[in-house]
Write a protein that holds these residues in place. Structure first.
Motif, PDB file in Angstrom:
ATOM      1  N   SER A 130       1.145  -0.818   0.009  1.00  0.00           N
ATOM      2  CA  SER A 130      -0.090  -0.108   0.060  1.00  0.00           C
ATOM      3  C   SER A 130       0.802   1.178   0.133  1.00  0.00           C
ATOM      4  O   SER A 130       0.700   2.321   0.299  1.00  0.00           O
ATOM      5  N   SER A 132       2.966   4.073  -1.398  1.00  0.00           N
ATOM      6  CA  SER A 132       2.720   5.195  -2.400  1.00  0.00           C
ATOM      7  C   SER A 132       3.996   5.288  -2.840  1.00  0.00           C
ATOM      8  O   SER A 132       5.194   5.086  -2.646  1.00  0.00           O
ATOM      9  N   PRO A 133       4.358   5.669  -4.490  1.00  0.00           N
ATOM     10  CA  PRO A 133       5.318   5.634  -5.150  1.00  0.00           C
ATOM     11  C   PRO A 133       6.615   6.789  -4.422  1.00  0.00           C
ATOM     12  O   PRO A 133       7.012   5.901  -4.695  1.00  0.00           O
ATOM     13  N   ARG A 134       5.894   7.417  -3.788  1.00  0.00           N
ATOM     14  CA  ARG A 134       7.288   8.230  -3.035  1.00  0.00           C
ATOM     15  C   ARG A 134       7.705   7.739  -2.024  1.00  0.00           C
ATOM     16  O   ARG A 134       8.772   7.595  -1.779  1.00  0.00           O
ATOM     17  N   SER A 135       6.532   6.770  -0.989  1.00  0.00           N
ATOM     18  CA  SER A 135       6.991   6.389  -0.340  1.00  0.00           C
ATOM     19  C   SER A 135       7.880   5.343  -0.243  1.00  0.00           C
ATOM     20  O   SER A 135       9.296   4.567   0.296  1.00  0.00           O
ATOM     21  N   ARG A 136       7.677   4.584  -1.949  1.00  0.00           N
ATOM     22  CA  ARG A 136       8.628   3.431  -1.977  1.00  0.00           C
ATOM     23  C   ARG A 136      10.315   3.996  -2.575  1.00  0.00           C
ATOM     24  O   ARG A 136      11.209   3.419  -2.318  1.00  0.00           O
TER      25      ARG A 136
END
Length: 260
Positions: A130, A132-136
């Protein structure tokens, strides 16, 4: 004394010997932290300071983030059911080693607390699907930073310090003993001496030239001539040998400042 125990006598004797060594300091040198030496008593918070500088910053940040997520996002309600078995032993070891344990001779003795912290920190990534692309992206950058930081010490991983140390030549100002030298640098010292035959290794008297001194002797962890302390406090190292030995360039005119 007369109580029979279902354990081999050498096992019990070993525990007594370890406790005796811890109380008296007979099996190790002086304890060193932030430019000060003590023996046999140590420093309150020694292993917390060691962890601050020896654990990769990416790992410290991840642990802090895991604590924040757990306790400040309403996930702390199940602490007694889910996380006590991790943070409880970690907290116990943190208190014991930092305030009750005398043999503060390197972060290696504190590693027993790390598995609990690492497993707890891993909870930060349990909902990876779950993210977000930013968190990844931030997670990937953190992992890359960790790898680059540790890999930059290749092949000398024992004396690793994170970036808070600043200039790596000055790591001795913070910690010494097995945090830097665990006897792993002897082959590298031999290579250095072969390439620099004029270098002098740990001369007993103030001497001009290329001087090579182990960090343990320079910091007073092991017995050393009095002029080593003057050298450490007056001059800056110019090079190192596998981080365990520091190299000083002493001119003849400098000798007056190095008298014992």
């Amino acid at each position: 004394r007369g109580l029979p125990l279902p354990l081999p006598y050498p096992y019990l004797e070993g525990l007594d010997l370890v406790r005796h060594a811890d109380r008296t300091g007979e099996s190790y040198g002086s304890i060193y932290l932030l430019g000060q030496t003590r023996k046999p008593e140590g420093f309150a918070g020694y292993f917390l300071v060691a962890s601050l500088f020896k654990v990769p910053l990416a790992s410290l940040i991840a642990f802090g983030a895991a604590l924040g997520v757990y306790f400040f996002r309403q996930r702390g309600g199940g602490f007694w059911d889910r996380e006590l078995y991790l943070l409880g032993p970690g907290l116990f070891f943190a208190i014991y080693f930092n305030f009750l344990f005398a043999a503060q001779i390197g972060i290696r003795l504190f590693l027993v607390a790390f598995p609990f912290v690492i497993v707890f920190t891993s909870s930060l990534f349990r909902d990876w699907a779950s993210f977000s692309p930013r968190s990844r992206l931030l997670t990937g950058l953190g992992a890359l930073y960790l790898a680059v930081s540790v890999g930059s010490y290749f092949p000398h991983y024992i004396p690793y310090f994170n970036e808070l140390v600043g200039n790596r030549l000055y790591a001795y100002r913070i910690l010494s003993d097995s945090n830097i030298d665990y006897g792993q640098a002897e082959a590298y010292l031999a290579e250095y001496l072969a390439a620099h035959p004029q270098a002098l290794v740990e001369p007993r008297d103030p001497t001009a030239g290329t001087i090579v001194i182990s960090v343990d002797r320079l910091t007073g962890v092991r017995e050393a001539p009095a002029w080593y302390a003057r050298l450490r406090d007056t001059f800056e190292p110019t090079d190192h040998v596998a981080h365990a030995y520091l190299v000083y360039q002493v001119r003849p005119e400098d000798l007056a400042a190095l008298s014992p």
